[in-house]
Structure formats: C-alpha cells, structure tokens
Write an enzyme that holds these catalytic residues in place. Structure first.
Site, mmCIF file in Angstrom:
data_model
loop_
_atom_site.group_PDB
_atom_site.id
_atom_site.type_symbol
_atom_site.label_atom_id
_atom_site.label_comp_id
_atom_site.label_asym_id
_atom_site.label_seq_id
_atom_site.Cartn_x
_atom_site.Cartn_y
_atom_site.Cartn_z
ATOM 1 C CB SER A 447 -1.064 -0.135 1.243
ATOM 2 O OG SER A 447 -1.484 -1.224 1.175
ATOM 3 C CB CYS A 619 -5.310 -0.615 6.100
ATOM 4 S SG CYS A 619 -3.453 -1.075 5.015
ATOM 5 C CG ASP A 664 -5.071 -2.164 1.192
ATOM 6 O OD1 ASP A 664 -4.481 -3.094 1.207
ATOM 7 O OD2 ASP A 664 -3.993 -1.112 0.788
ATOM 8 C CD1 TRP A 666 -1.439 -8.757 5.484
ATOM 9 C CD2 TRP A 666 -1.597 -6.659 4.547
ATOM 10 N NE1 TRP A 666 0.281 -7.564 6.779
ATOM 11 C CE2 TRP A 666 -0.423 -6.004 5.324
ATOM 12 C CE3 TRP A 666 -2.206 -6.159 3.886
ATOM 13 C CZ2 TRP A 666 -0.172 -4.529 5.838
ATOM 14 C CZ3 TRP A 666 -1.428 -4.388 4.345
ATOM 15 C CH2 TRP A 666 -0.726 -3.557 5.443
#
Length: 667
Positions: A447, A619, A664, A666
C-alpha cells in the site's frame, strides 16, 4: 514569409550587380540539405514499444488445428492459479487428452460457446479472488463480459476450481460467480465447484479436488485413464555455447534490454526502475525492522492516487542461489534456454530465455516457498534412496498419511527447495528439470504511504522485514522485505533501483472532502493513511472544507514501534488530524488494541457514521484485526443504534456495499 521577403529585398538593394548566391554557395547549401535529409532518413528509428495485444487466432480454432480438447483458463494475481492451470493441462496427457493453459486476457472470450464444435471438449476455470471479492487483473475483462452478455452456452462443458482465503469477507467470490453464471447461460457443469482455501491448505484442497475430478471427466467422456503416471517433461534444455550476450536476458520481465532502455508506459510486463532516494528504519527499538523507502518516479509518466498499491519485483538472496548451485553441482553462469516441446504452444519458455541458471534462480523462480506436491512427485524419480522416493510420492498423494507427512515435513517445517535437498542427500535432480517445475517469482504489492498531491514524483513504502526461525533451526527470510532493506540509496557509488509499477485500487478517499473519515491501521497497516492524511492536509491548504479526519493506530510499545509518530502528531497539532487515538498493546498488563479504543469512543464513532456520513477504512491483518474491528462496529451499531445482532451485521454490510466501509487487508 514576410520576414524572408524583406530580408531578400534588402540584400538585393545593397549589392545589385552581384548575383544573390554564388555557385559555391548553392553547392554548399545543396550539400548541407542533402546531408540533413540523409541523416533523418538513415537515423535508427526508435524501437516500437511492444504493446499488449490479444492473440489473433481464436482459441477454439487453435485447439482444433492442434488436436487439443481441454483448455484451462486462469485468473491469477500471484501466480498460483496459473500454476494450477498448467498442472491440469499437463494432467490431460495422462488421460489420453490434450490440454492447454490460457490467459483469458489474451483471448476473445466471446468465442467460448464455439468450444462445443470440438468433440469431447472441456473448459476448466482456475479463478482466484483478489481484494474485496474482485477478479484478478487478467480476468477483469472476462468478468465484465460475463456480466454484460447473455450468449447461449448450452454446448459448453465446464468446471471451476476457485482459489480464495476464508479470512476475507468475500470468500472465493470470483470462482463462485463464474460457476453460477456459466450455469445460468446454459453451460453444463461436469464436476462440482472446487473451493481452495489459502488460510488452510490450498495445495491439499486442490489435490483432493483434482483426484476426484479426473475420474469424473473420464466417466463423462467415456475414456479410460492411460495409467501413465510417469513424469512428463514440458520443456527441453538447450545449452548455448556461443551466443551474443546482448541476446541473453539478465532479469528483464518482458522486453530484452528493457532495464537499459526504459520506455513508458510502465506496467506488469514493463516495470520502471525507480531509484531509491530514502531508506530509513522507522522503529526506535525492538527486535523487528520497520522501514520507510522512497522511490523516485521523475520522468516516468507514472501517476498514482492515495490508496493505490505499488508492485515491486524482488530478487532472491544470492546466498541461497549459490547454495543451490553447489548442492546440484552446476555452473550457474551457463547460458540456457528451456524450449516448449509443444511447438504450437503460445508459451515458448517457462521464463525469459535465453538466460543463465543464475539469472533464472535469482530473478525468475520462487526458491523460498515450500514446493507444492507436484514438484515433489516429479522430482521423486531422481532420489537414489527408494525410501526417499516413496516418501516424496506419498506426500504428493491424497492419502491421509501422505497429506499429514506433507503438512508436517514440508509446510509446518517451512522447508524450501534448498532445505529439502539438504535434508534428502539422495535427491539430486537435474537443474533444468527443477527450473521447469519451480513456480515463477511474483511481484509483491505494498500500500502506497504517500499522496501524489504532495509527492507527485515520489512513491513511499512502509514495510516490516520478515525473518523467522523454522522448526528445523534454519532462519527463513522474506524475499521482498530483505531485498528492500538492502536497497541502500547509493551502493558502491551506484543508485539502487527497484523495478516497479502501479496497481490501481478501490481504496479511495471520499469524493466529497467534507465527508468525515475514520482510519484504522495498526502496524504497517498505517501505510495508506499516511497518504490520506497528507492529502487531507493538502486539501485544507487549498482552502477546501475538509470533514473530520480520525486515526486509530496501534503498535506494541510507544518507545519502540510508534512509527510515523512525528508526522501524526504534527498533523494533530495543525488540526489536519483532529482525532488521533493510539493503542500501545504491550505498555500495560492488559493488552489494548484498536478495537478496544473504538468501543471506548463509541458515541463519537456512532455519530460520525450514522449522522455525519463518515467513511470507514481498515488496513492491515485480515485474520484477526480486521475481523475484530468489524465485530466492534457490530457491537456499536447494536448498542447505540438499538439493533439486533443480525440488523447490526446487515447495517455494516450495507456500508460496505455503498463504499463507505473499505478494507485493504492481507493475511
């Protein structure tokens, strides 16, 4: 022309008796003009930039001409779906059929219904889901086509294997959509949708599905398996002894010499070599290494927005590459090509060729991830110890014992190919076959931690260096983060560069700057919010009215890993960031995380969301943090909105649908 006429007439008046140009003047003038024309004509024309274009031959025509009846399309972002597609197309040979793997981006998918013209034809789709239930970049056009078209697919036989991760909200959304949409269009599903979960064991899910899939295919088409389980080579080795080194790839992703002569536009096939201008450690103490890098994109014509991702192409550690060369007794600098045995195939080589083994193992092949079961199966024949052969084949089988052995000996022990070779001295495969089998080294996405409004010529990255001890006592290092860590601004007088391109994202600030934003990003999850805060500050400087900007950040210790502390506190002081809430999880006996602070400030949160139309951004870690944060919002909606749990869950889902709750994340 007026100036020319005036000048000529003046000259004529001054020297009436003399001719305007002497013969010598005319000769010299003609000579100069001739030389200029010759220079322009003979000048080397700039090499055209290879543009990406679809393959002209329709795939059904190509299949028919080459006796192929199975096509495996893949939607792949990190290479795994492509890898599975290649394995399935290779499998077809074992069942007396001929297959090909295909990138849907390269073909006109409107021709899909014509596959029915080929006898016993089958389309397999290996479809990964990316981001928030999105198709991968190379499957976007296919997804759009499926949504917009109602073609009759009644003659098409198909099956889908989906690749996803259960920690994400939209688990396997793309695979499920393709499976359902093709059925709606009249196509015939000949085997059940396979669901692969990367949070569990994706390889095991695929192997189990594949073991049942092929017998179903044989039964459907009335064919018998050849029973030939021998290794089938796809590529043949050609060693180059006398070759012009200018024709040899040295790490380029697409065009030869593209790193020497850079030409826009820059993308995944043509990355830009961005010089590193800053590489600093962010944390003050502790045993981790958090870093901030700045990449210079001046003159590249690259544009980005806050929230986009930067993709970088890392290289493997030379220590690992050299050890592989030693253990296999190979000259790493030998120039080779691996050429497809199927001359009609669009994929001529598994990676750019000709190249050296060193370049292949450094730039093109993944040598750090635990190898998948098909690699073990294919390499088993090279083990001189029958026990090793047996164990390798067992690990590649779908038997419970084999699965357990693969899980414990390969995955849980984090054994990469080098560790396997070290711990299995009887296994010494030919290096060319190993290079054929290893997956491609993939780009890594980060990002972007900057705003293009403030830094138009610079892209900032925030990352934590990955390094851990395995159960075998080895130290495993993350490929990209360790490579980035070593990208010093100047290395032996040379500028360090990073091959990169931009991947657009849906993670965007609200269109109306007056909307409040609530940003939740612990650890390196702060990255896009550094850019968001810069942008909101820039908007304020332009005299724009900006809604409330709220940040929830979390780290372990205030004095260790409170990254971007100065920037955040400066933004708070300047009223760019009116609310800054930081959770230091380990500075007290009771652990405090961002979700606890959200609930502590629930009245303010609820007002911003429910009354002021705030946008929420999350995020970071998908497995725990993102779920816990979402759960905190459910709690707040339930308590302050007077809702039931189901209503609160639906309320948050609606925020996501409206684009007011973006993630966003992961795993």
């Amino acid at each position: 022309m007026a100036d020319m006429d005036t000048e000529t007439s003046t000259q004529a008046v001054v020297g009436e008796e003399e001719p305007l140009f002497s013969n010598l003047d005319l000769f010299l003038f003609s000579l100069i003009v001739g030389l200029v024309i010759y220079w322009f004509m003979s000048r080397k024309k700039p090499e055209p930039i290879p543009e990406f274009k679809k393959i002209d031959t329709p795939f059904y025509f190509f299949m028919n001409a080459n006796g192929k009846n199975i096509i495996v399309f893949y939607g792949s972002q990190t290479g795994t779906a492509e890898e599975f597609a290649n394995r399935l197309s290779k499998d077809a040979q074992r069942y007396g059929m001929k297959g090909m793997a295909a990138d849907p981006e390269e073909y006109d998918m409107g021709e899909l219904s014509r596959l029915s013209e080929i006898k016993n034809s089958l389309a397999i789709f290996c479809m990964a889901t990316y981001g928030e239930g999105d198709p991968t970049d190379n499957a976007q056009d296919f997804y759009d086509w499926l949504q917009e078209n109602d073609d009759d697919m009644s003659g098409l036989n198909y099956t889908v294997f989906a690749l996803g991760n259960k920690t994400y909200e939209h688990y396997n959304a793309m695979g499920k959509y393709v499976d359902k949409r093709l059925e709606d269009l009249g196509a015939k599903r000949i085997f059940d949708l396979g669901l692969g979960d990367d949070d569990g064991n994706l390889e095991e899910d695929f192997v189990s599905w594949r073991e049942q899939f092929w017998p179903a295919v044989c039964e459907h088409f009335g064919v018998e398996a050849s029973g030939d389980e021998l290794s089938i080579r796809q590529y043949e080795l050609k060693e180059h002894t006398d070759i012009n080194m200018n024709k040899v790839y040295t790490g380029e992703i697409g065009r030869l010499k593209s790193f020497e002569v850079q030409k826009p536009p820059f993308d995944s096939k043509n990355p830009f070599l961005a010089p590193v201008t800053v590489n600093r450690k962010l944390n003050k103490a502790g045993d981790r290494h958090l870093m901030h890098l700045e990449l210079d994109i001046t003159g590249s014509k690259i544009r980005y927005e806050s929230g986009d991702h930067v993709a970088v192409f890392p290289t493997n550690d030379s220590v690992l590459v050299n050890k592989l060369g030693q253990i296999l007794g190979v000259d790493l600098d030998k120039v080779i090509s691996l050429n497809n045995l199927d001359e009609e195939s669009n994929k001529k080589h598994p990676f750019p060729c000709p190249t050296t083994y060193r370049t292949a193992l450094t730039h093109y092949l993944d040598i750090t991830h635990p190898p998948r079961t098909n690699v073990l199966y294919e390499l088993a024949q090279y083990a001189s110890d029958p026990k090793d052969q047996e164990n390798m084949r067992k690990m590649a089988s779908s038997s419970p014992e084999g699965k357990a052995l693969y899980q414990s000996w390969v995955l849980d022990a984090s054994r990469n190919i080098l560790a396997i070779l070290e711990d299995m001295p009887s296994l010494r495969p030919p290096v060319d076959h190993l290079c054929e089998l290893l997956p491609r080294l993939q780009a890594r996405y980060y990002s972007i931690a900057s705003s293009s409004k403030v830094h138009p010529n610079s892209i900032h990255i925030c990352a934590v260096v990955v390094e851990y001890k395995t159960k075998t006592g080895r130290t495993n290092k993350g490929v990209a983060t360790n490579w980035l860590k070593n990208k010093l601004v100047t290395d032996n007088g040379h500028k360090s560069t990073v091959p990169m391109y931009i991947r657009k994202s849906q993670f965007r600030l609200p269109f109306k700057a007056t909307n409040p934003v609530i940003m939740i990003g612990p650890g390196t999850g702060i990255a896009p919010f550094v850019g968001f805060i810069q942008e909101r500050g820039w908007l304020k400087q332009q005299g724009k009215e900006v809604g409330e900007t709220v940040m929830y950040f979390g780290c372990r210790h205030k004095n260790e890993d409170y990254i971007y502390q100065e920037e955040l506190e400066e933004a708070e002081k300047n009223a760019v960031l009116p609310q800054l809430h930081v959770a230091f999880s380990r500075d007290q006996d009771q652990k405090v995380y961002v979700q606890h602070l959200l609930k502590k400030n629930k009245e303010n949160i609820w007002k911003l969301i429910h009354n002021d139309n705030a946008h929420i951004y999350v995020c970071g870690d998908a497995r725990n943090m993102a779920k816990d944060v979402q759960s905190a919002f459910h709690d707040i909606a339930e308590e302050l909105g007077g809702m039931t749990r189901t209503q609160a869950t639906d309320y948050v889902k609606k925020l996501m649908t409206k684009g007011r709750y973006s993630q966003d994340v992961w795993s």
